[in-house]
Design a protein around this motif. Sequence first.
Motif, PDB file in Angstrom:
ATOM      1  N   GLY A  40      22.699  20.496  43.370  1.00  0.00           N
ATOM      2  CA  GLY A  40      23.680  19.549  43.891  1.00  0.00           C
ATOM      3  C   GLY A  40      23.116  18.428  44.750  1.00  0.00           C
ATOM      4  N   ILE A  41      21.802  18.394  44.932  1.00  0.00           N
ATOM      5  CA  ILE A  41      21.236  17.446  45.891  1.00  0.00           C
ATOM      6  C   ILE A  41      20.600  16.258  45.163  1.00  0.00           C
ATOM      7  CG2 ILE A  41      19.489  17.182  47.692  1.00  0.00           C
ATOM      8  CD1 ILE A  41      21.798  18.959  48.508  1.00  0.00           C
ATOM      9  N   ALA A  42      21.006  15.049  45.546  1.00  0.00           N
ATOM     10  CA  ALA A  42      20.364  13.842  45.021  1.00  0.00           C
ATOM     11  C   ALA A  42      19.336  13.350  46.040  1.00  0.00           C
ATOM     12  CB  ALA A  42      21.420  12.767  44.774  1.00  0.00           C
ATOM     13  N   THR A  43      18.253  12.790  45.537  1.00  0.00           N
ATOM     14  CA  THR A  43      17.199  12.292  46.423  1.00  0.00           C
ATOM     15  C   THR A  43      17.040  10.784  46.232  1.00  0.00           C
ATOM     16  OG1 THR A  43      16.066  14.402  46.178  1.00  0.00           O
ATOM     17  CG2 THR A  43      14.760  12.576  47.028  1.00  0.00           C
ATOM     18  N   THR A  44      17.038  10.048  47.317  1.00  0.00           N
ATOM     19  CA  THR A  44      16.843   8.593  47.267  1.00  0.00           C
ATOM     20  C   THR A  44      15.623   8.241  48.107  1.00  0.00           C
ATOM     21  OG1 THR A  44      19.256   8.394  47.232  1.00  0.00           O
ATOM     22  CG2 THR A  44      18.013   6.370  47.600  1.00  0.00           C
ATOM     23  N   ARG A  45      14.711   7.458  47.505  1.00  0.00           N
ATOM     24  CA  ARG A  45      13.495   7.066  48.249  1.00  0.00           C
ATOM     25  C   ARG A  45      13.413   5.546  48.266  1.00  0.00           C
ATOM     26  NH1 ARG A  45      11.742  10.836  44.660  1.00  0.00           N
ATOM     27  NH2 ARG A  45      11.208  12.846  45.556  1.00  0.00           N
ATOM     28  N   PHE A  46      12.979   5.012  49.369  1.00  0.00           N
ATOM     29  CA  PHE A  46      12.804   3.554  49.438  1.00  0.00           C
ATOM     30  C   PHE A  46      11.836   3.213  50.568  1.00  0.00           C
ATOM     31  CE2 PHE A  46      15.458   3.100  53.204  1.00  0.00           C
ATOM     32  CZ  PHE A  46      16.281   4.219  53.110  1.00  0.00           C
ATOM     33  N   GLY A  47      11.258   2.013  50.476  1.00  0.00           N
ATOM     34  CA  GLY A  47      10.344   1.552  51.526  1.00  0.00           C
ATOM     35  C   GLY A  47      11.008   0.460  52.342  1.00  0.00           C
ATOM     36  N   VAL A  48      10.773   0.459  53.627  1.00  0.00           N
ATOM     37  CA  VAL A  48      11.270  -0.627  54.474  1.00  0.00           C
ATOM     38  C   VAL A  48      10.090  -1.250  55.219  1.00  0.00           C
ATOM     39  CG1 VAL A  48      13.686   0.007  54.841  1.00  0.00           C
ATOM     40  CG2 VAL A  48      11.922   1.168  56.146  1.00  0.00           C
ATOM     41  N   ASP A 103      11.339  -0.921  45.660  1.00  0.00           N
ATOM     42  CA  ASP A 103      10.888   0.387  45.163  1.00  0.00           C
ATOM     43  C   ASP A 103      11.950   1.476  45.324  1.00  0.00           C
ATOM     44  OD1 ASP A 103      10.919   0.539  47.865  1.00  0.00           O
ATOM     45  OD2 ASP A 103       8.928   1.432  48.085  1.00  0.00           O
ATOM     46  N   LEU A 104      13.218   1.088  45.366  1.00  0.00           N
ATOM     47  CA  LEU A 104      14.292   2.080  45.505  1.00  0.00           C
ATOM     48  C   LEU A 104      14.291   3.015  44.293  1.00  0.00           C
ATOM     49  CD1 LEU A 104      16.948   2.840  47.177  1.00  0.00           C
ATOM     50  CD2 LEU A 104      18.130   1.509  45.452  1.00  0.00           C
TER      51      LEU A 104
END
Length: 329
Positions: free
Chosen positions: A230-238, A295-296
């Motif tokens: 049930g878990i979604a993962t979102t990665r991004f750079g700031v 890079d989202l």
Amino acid sequence: MNRLHEVPADADIVTVRGLSKSYGDRVAVDHLDLDVAAGEVLGLIGANGAGKTTTVECIQGLRRPDAGTVRVLGLDPVRDADRVRQLVGSQLQSSALPDRLRVSEAIELFSTRRAKDADGLVERFGLSTKLTSHFGSMSGGEQQRLFLVLALLNQPRLVILDELTQGLDPAARREVWASVAQLRDAGTTVLLVTHELDEAEVLCDRVVAIRSGRVLDAGTPAELVARHAGIATTRFGVHTADPAPIVRELLGVRGVHDVTAAPGGSSTQITVRGERSSIAHVGAWLADRGDIPADLRVDVPDLEAALLTLLDGPDVLEPATSVLTGAHR
Ligand code: ATP
């Protein structure tokens, strides 16, 4: 009156309760419960040796259960073998047809008095130009589509497809999937046996996952995803050397899983985990900030992930009976 018409139209198509079957000391099916509702594509999923084929053979009346009950349209597949055979369309194994047999001959051979609209089926599954072709000269995908035609020829109330796309290349698999999707859209009841998780994802309304002859869990793809992935993962750079304020703000919305500063300290990778809806929240938050990272990346859990977790994980020993009966579509 034709005895076949005595089967009530709204009967559950398949009901299996407490089915057990062993071969000598080897337990193949162990107190298994299963329902197939009218109009659904039910996937029976498990690794090699999980007991899928044995289960399906008991449903077809090809094997006598050691214990438990099996009903197909209210009939006992062992006692009422002839009637069940007329109501169930099964996919053949490739070895079942001789290479020299032509498509038109196979259709004639498998037609019973219940056969209807063979031409329409042949056209629907894209085999109109293959009627005079020899079985052995056809591609794997064409052969499987012929098996679908033969399985449907005598207007079955249930179609059983066992390892439908095994050995096919990716393009042929997709061809065959499209054909099964047509069946689903036409409201045909299908029991699909497979160990291919992506196939289950694409085709099934409901899935029963089995291991060592026992049901691990059952439900719609959405239910299984929610329970096991049930878990979604979102990665991004700031672009910041100090992610603390960002993390504080993000934490107000949902959990931050990981924060890693890039070498040099000019940017930071942030990983956020949460329910599927968290992706929208992260997107909105980034847009608000005017900082749209190039890079989202988003990993959304799917049925394949859920089934991998389930089939590779520890036994779910709670009886799964309560979730077996699916909604009719
Ligand atoms: P696969 O995906 O490999 O076809 P399956 O999930 O369909 O596997 P079954 O074929 O039902 O599983 O087999 C379940 C267990 O029973 C396996 O351990 C298998 O070796 C054993 N088995 C199946 N048929 C027989 C048989 N005729 N004699 C002895 N053992 C058998």
